[in-house]
Write a protein that holds these residues in place. Structure first.
Motif, PDB file in Angstrom:
ATOM      1  N   SER A 110       0.831  -1.209   0.000  1.00  0.00           N
ATOM      2  CA  SER A 110       0.000   0.000   0.000  1.00  0.00           C
ATOM      3  C   SER A 110       0.862   1.254   0.000  1.00  0.00           C
ATOM      4  O   SER A 110       0.596   2.211  -0.749  1.00  0.00           O
ATOM      5  N   SER A 111       1.897   1.258   0.834  1.00  0.00           N
ATOM      6  CA  SER A 111       2.780   2.425   0.907  1.00  0.00           C
ATOM      7  C   SER A 111       3.494   2.657  -0.413  1.00  0.00           C
ATOM      8  O   SER A 111       3.649   3.802  -0.870  1.00  0.00           O
ATOM      9  N   TYR A 112       3.921   1.563  -1.053  1.00  0.00           N
ATOM     10  CA  TYR A 112       4.614   1.707  -2.334  1.00  0.00           C
ATOM     11  C   TYR A 112       3.667   2.205  -3.421  1.00  0.00           C
ATOM     12  O   TYR A 112       4.010   3.117  -4.188  1.00  0.00           O
ATOM     13  N   VAL A 113       2.475   1.623  -3.507  1.00  0.00           N
ATOM     14  CA  VAL A 113       1.545   1.988  -4.573  1.00  0.00           C
ATOM     15  C   VAL A 113       1.144   3.456  -4.461  1.00  0.00           C
ATOM     16  O   VAL A 113       0.960   4.140  -5.482  1.00  0.00           O
ATOM     17  N   LYS A 114       1.042   3.959  -3.254  1.00  0.00           N
ATOM     18  CA  LYS A 114       0.691   5.382  -3.071  1.00  0.00           C
ATOM     19  C   LYS A 114       1.698   6.292  -3.748  1.00  0.00           C
ATOM     20  O   LYS A 114       1.338   7.372  -4.242  1.00  0.00           O
ATOM     21  N   THR A 115       2.949   5.867  -3.789  1.00  0.00           N
ATOM     22  CA  THR A 115       3.982   6.703  -4.411  1.00  0.00           C
ATOM     23  C   THR A 115       3.911   6.664  -5.930  1.00  0.00           C
ATOM     24  O   THR A 115       4.522   7.505  -6.598  1.00  0.00           O
ATOM     25  N   THR A 116       3.182   5.709  -6.495  1.00  0.00           N
ATOM     26  CA  THR A 116       3.124   5.567  -7.951  1.00  0.00           C
ATOM     27  C   THR A 116       1.811   6.062  -8.542  1.00  0.00           C
ATOM     28  O   THR A 116       1.696   6.166  -9.761  1.00  0.00           O
ATOM     29  N   CYS A 117       0.833   6.342  -7.703  1.00  0.00           N
ATOM     30  CA  CYS A 117      -0.490   6.745  -8.183  1.00  0.00           C
ATOM     31  C   CYS A 117      -0.598   8.261  -8.281  1.00  0.00           C
ATOM     32  O   CYS A 117       0.002   9.005  -7.496  1.00  0.00           O
ATOM     33  N   GLY A 118      -1.399   8.701  -9.249  1.00  0.00           N
ATOM     34  CA  GLY A 118      -1.682  10.117  -9.387  1.00  0.00           C
ATOM     35  C   GLY A 118      -2.706  10.584  -8.372  1.00  0.00           C
ATOM     36  O   GLY A 118      -3.335   9.779  -7.672  1.00  0.00           O
ATOM     37  N   GLU A 119      -2.900  11.871  -8.320  1.00  0.00           N
ATOM     38  CA  GLU A 119      -3.798  12.457  -7.327  1.00  0.00           C
ATOM     39  C   GLU A 119      -5.231  11.958  -7.470  1.00  0.00           C
ATOM     40  O   GLU A 119      -5.939  11.773  -6.481  1.00  0.00           O
ATOM     41  N   ASN A 120      -5.654  11.705  -8.714  1.00  0.00           N
ATOM     42  CA  ASN A 120      -7.035  11.285  -8.959  1.00  0.00           C
ATOM     43  C   ASN A 120      -7.170   9.789  -9.220  1.00  0.00           C
ATOM     44  O   ASN A 120      -8.242   9.316  -9.582  1.00  0.00           O
ATOM     45  N   THR A 143      -9.323   3.629 -17.003  1.00  0.00           N
ATOM     46  CA  THR A 143      -8.659   2.376 -17.328  1.00  0.00           C
ATOM     47  C   THR A 143      -8.214   1.710 -16.035  1.00  0.00           C
ATOM     48  O   THR A 143      -8.149   2.339 -14.974  1.00  0.00           O
ATOM     49  N   LEU A 144      -7.889   0.429 -16.152  1.00  0.00           N
ATOM     50  CA  LEU A 144      -7.603  -0.367 -14.957  1.00  0.00           C
ATOM     51  C   LEU A 144      -6.253  -1.057 -15.098  1.00  0.00           C
ATOM     52  O   LEU A 144      -5.890  -1.522 -16.177  1.00  0.00           O
ATOM     53  N   GLU A 145      -5.523  -1.104 -13.997  1.00  0.00           N
ATOM     54  CA  GLU A 145      -4.292  -1.892 -13.929  1.00  0.00           C
ATOM     55  C   GLU A 145      -4.419  -2.882 -12.777  1.00  0.00           C
ATOM     56  O   GLU A 145      -4.857  -2.516 -11.687  1.00  0.00           O
ATOM     57  N   VAL A 146      -4.048  -4.127 -13.034  1.00  0.00           N
ATOM     58  CA  VAL A 146      -4.063  -5.154 -11.996  1.00  0.00           C
ATOM     59  C   VAL A 146      -2.626  -5.625 -11.807  1.00  0.00           C
ATOM     60  O   VAL A 146      -2.048  -6.256 -12.695  1.00  0.00           O
ATOM     61  N   ARG A 147      -2.049  -5.296 -10.666  1.00  0.00           N
ATOM     62  CA  ARG A 147      -0.649  -5.596 -10.380  1.00  0.00           C
ATOM     63  C   ARG A 147      -0.554  -6.636  -9.268  1.00  0.00           C
ATOM     64  O   ARG A 147      -1.412  -6.676  -8.376  1.00  0.00           O
ATOM     65  N   THR A 148       0.488  -7.455  -9.329  1.00  0.00           N
ATOM     66  CA  THR A 148       0.709  -8.469  -8.297  1.00  0.00           C
ATOM     67  C   THR A 148       2.097  -8.285  -7.698  1.00  0.00           C
ATOM     68  O   THR A 148       3.058  -7.941  -8.400  1.00  0.00           O
ATOM     69  N   PHE A 149       2.177  -8.529  -6.389  1.00  0.00           N
ATOM     70  CA  PHE A 149       3.432  -8.384  -5.656  1.00  0.00           C
ATOM     71  C   PHE A 149       3.589  -9.565  -4.706  1.00  0.00           C
ATOM     72  O   PHE A 149       2.631  -9.970  -4.050  1.00  0.00           O
ATOM     73  N   ASP A 150       4.816 -10.083  -4.644  1.00  0.00           N
ATOM     74  CA  ASP A 150       5.084 -11.144  -3.678  1.00  0.00           C
ATOM     75  C   ASP A 150       5.786 -10.544  -2.459  1.00  0.00           C
ATOM     76  O   ASP A 150       5.775  -9.330  -2.257  1.00  0.00           O
ATOM     77  N   ARG A 151       6.410 -11.386  -1.650  1.00  0.00           N
ATOM     78  CA  ARG A 151       6.953 -10.941  -0.367  1.00  0.00           C
ATOM     79  C   ARG A 151       8.374 -10.378  -0.454  1.00  0.00           C
ATOM     80  O   ARG A 151       8.909  -9.928   0.553  1.00  0.00           O
ATOM     81  N   LYS A 152       8.980 -10.407  -1.628  1.00  0.00           N
ATOM     82  CA  LYS A 152      10.373  -9.977  -1.737  1.00  0.00           C
ATOM     83  C   LYS A 152      10.468  -8.488  -2.057  1.00  0.00           C
ATOM     84  O   LYS A 152       9.874  -8.006  -3.030  1.00  0.00           O
ATOM     85  N   PHE A 153      11.247  -7.792  -1.233  1.00  0.00           N
ATOM     86  CA  PHE A 153      11.435  -6.351  -1.380  1.00  0.00           C
ATOM     87  C   PHE A 153      12.920  -6.030  -1.325  1.00  0.00           C
ATOM     88  O   PHE A 153      13.743  -6.814  -0.848  1.00  0.00           O
ATOM     89  N   THR A 154      13.240  -4.847  -1.823  1.00  0.00           N
ATOM     90  CA  THR A 154      14.575  -4.303  -1.671  1.00  0.00           C
ATOM     91  C   THR A 154      14.450  -2.905  -1.071  1.00  0.00           C
ATOM     92  O   THR A 154      13.354  -2.351  -1.001  1.00  0.00           O
ATOM     93  N   ASP A 157      16.659   4.192  -1.380  1.00  0.00           N
ATOM     94  CA  ASP A 157      16.550   5.522  -0.759  1.00  0.00           C
ATOM     95  C   ASP A 157      15.838   5.446   0.591  1.00  0.00           C
ATOM     96  O   ASP A 157      15.035   6.321   0.948  1.00  0.00           O
ATOM     97  N   GLY A 158      16.099   4.387   1.322  1.00  0.00           N
ATOM     98  CA  GLY A 158      15.539   4.240   2.661  1.00  0.00           C
ATOM     99  C   GLY A 158      14.113   3.734   2.706  1.00  0.00           C
ATOM    100  O   GLY A 158      13.544   3.603   3.790  1.00  0.00           O
ATOM    101  N   LEU A 159      13.537   3.416   1.552  1.00  0.00           N
ATOM    102  CA  LEU A 159      12.148   2.956   1.493  1.00  0.00           C
ATOM    103  C   LEU A 159      12.090   1.544   0.922  1.00  0.00           C
ATOM    104  O   LEU A 159      12.923   1.151   0.097  1.00  0.00           O
ATOM    105  N   LEU A 160      11.063   0.793   1.347  1.00  0.00           N
ATOM    106  CA  LEU A 160      10.854  -0.548   0.800  1.00  0.00           C
ATOM    107  C   LEU A 160      10.272  -0.449  -0.608  1.00  0.00           C
ATOM    108  O   LEU A 160       9.352   0.326  -0.866  1.00  0.00           O
ATOM    109  N   GLU A 161      10.831  -1.238  -1.506  1.00  0.00           N
ATOM    110  CA  GLU A 161      10.363  -1.263  -2.887  1.00  0.00           C
ATOM    111  C   GLU A 161      10.239  -2.718  -3.332  1.00  0.00           C
ATOM    112  O   GLU A 161      11.159  -3.508  -3.115  1.00  0.00           O
ATOM    113  N   PRO A 162       9.113  -3.117  -3.933  1.00  0.00           N
ATOM    114  CA  PRO A 162       8.969  -4.505  -4.392  1.00  0.00           C
ATOM    115  C   PRO A 162      10.078  -4.880  -5.359  1.00  0.00           C
ATOM    116  O   PRO A 162      10.482  -4.076  -6.207  1.00  0.00           O
ATOM    117  N   LEU A 163      10.558  -6.096  -5.222  1.00  0.00           N
ATOM    118  CA  LEU A 163      11.607  -6.569  -6.117  1.00  0.00           C
ATOM    119  C   LEU A 163      11.081  -6.676  -7.542  1.00  0.00           C
ATOM    120  O   LEU A 163      11.704  -6.193  -8.488  1.00  0.00           O
TER     121      LEU A 163
END
Length: 354
Positions: A110-120, A143-154, A157-163
């Motif tokens: 959720s925290s990561y996706v917030k950084t990639t989404c636009g205001e609207n 339009t719709l995007e359906v993204r999948t993420f597993d448990r692996k992150f890197t 810049d001090g933030l968690l990012e999906p691998l």
């Protein structure tokens, strides 16, 4: 600007079969990007991220990073330093984290996706059998995007990012697969499909293993016949498509009902091809319509009709290998959560969050 094809030719001239690192790099460049795509640091990092998903490369990241870095430096020297390597983060400098608790995975995604989404834009994070997180993003243009993420992150810049952050299926505002995008999904452990769909015809390929071997190539094939891709797509669609409007679901229900009725009427021809319908439906229950009570009951009814009205013989032996027992299919054995699985909410009613 340098192209992917130039790097691909450079690696090809170095006999990529000589080392696993070189072979992996060559197969990746040949399998995922287009030769005419611009060569970018992001593409090189994507290769490293894909590699780090495999235990083999995670254990040998020093070798992987140093060999590819040496290769790129020679490539860059050959092309008069036109490719800037400084932004690339090599695997020996990456820190990997595998999130243990699923609730933490949901929060991190959720925290990561917030950084990639636009205001609207709006999005919703959903669990898929507590194994991965599925994110439905409704863009401002509907339009719709359906993204999948597993448990692996890197950590970046001090933030968690999906691998792996490029596994996505794109839909138009009419909830049809977008013909203008390249889709990418993991169809099985360590097997990735990249493809395009135009007029229900699919073109693309499947790559597998830590050397990214091409497993299958599709060229304008009917999507309905490519179950390796169709089933994972349908499984994602269960989160936002009303099954009452899903042609695949309705057609399968109709086939089960019709086959069962014909067998009960003594139709010997229906008995001959009933095993095909039964196997198809059981696969759908296992992999797509998880916990769907209607289809579960129809599967049970068809199996009962075959046993009750059919001459078992060789047909019975063929059906005895069924993956689902009557006990598992019993409605009483299904968990309470399955009732919620049946209530697929249309997209317009999704409780999307900003």
């Amino acid at each position: 600007m340098l192209k992917v094809g130039q790097l691909l030719k450079f690696v090809s001239d170095l006999n990529p079969q000589n080392t696993p690192t070189r072979l992996s790099f060559y197969n990746f460049l040949k399998g995922f990007p287009h030769p005419d795509d611009a060569l970018s640091p992001e593409l090189i990092e994507m290769f490293f991220n894909y590699c780090m998903d495999y235990p083999h490369w995670a254990s040998n990241k020093q070798q992987l990073g140093h060999e590819v870095q040496f290769l790129l430096e020679n490539f860059n020297s050959f092309y008069q330093q036109k490719f800037d390597l400084s932004p690339i983060r090599f695997p020996q400098n990456m820190q990997m984290i595998e999130i243990e608790h699923f609730s933490d995975l949901i929060d991190a995604v959720s925290s990561y996706v917030k950084t990639t989404c636009g205001e609207n834009d709006k999005f919703r994070v959903l669990p898929d059998q507590n194994k991965r997180a599925v994110v439905i993003i409704l863009r401002e243009d509907k339009t719709l995007e359906v993204r999948t993420f597993d448990r692996k992150f890197t950590i970046r810049d001090g933030l968690l990012e999906p691998l792996r952050k490029d596994l996505v299926v794109y839909y138009s505002s009419e909830l049809e697969l977008s013909p203008h995008h390249t889709h990418k999904i993991e169809v099985a452990p360590y097997i990735t499909a990249q493809f395009r769909v135009v007029a229900d015809k699919v073109t693309g390929s499947l790559l597998r293993g830590y050397v990214f071997q091409k497993l299958q190539e599709m060229k304008n094939e009917p999507l309905q016949e490519q179950t390796r891709i169709l089933f994972p797509i349908k499984r994602l669609e269960q989160f936002f498509v009303d099954r009452r409007t899903d042609p695949y679901y309705q057609d399968l229900v109709s086939q089960l009902e019709r086959t069962c009725a014909l067998i009960q009427q003594g139709d010997s021809d229906a008995l001959k091809w009933s095993s095909i319908i039964l196997d198809k439906a059981e696969t759908a229950v296992d992999n797509i319509f998880l916990g769907d009570k209607l289809m579960t009951l129809l599967v049970r009814d068809l199996r009962h009709a075959i046993r009750e009205y059919g001459s078992l013989g060789s047909v019975g032996k063929k059906l005895s290998s069924s993956a689902l027992s009557d006990d598992i299919l019993s409605a009483q054995q299904l968990p309470e959560a399955d009732e919620e699985c049946l209530k697929i909410t249309p997209l317009k009613e999704l409780d999307l969050i900003n």
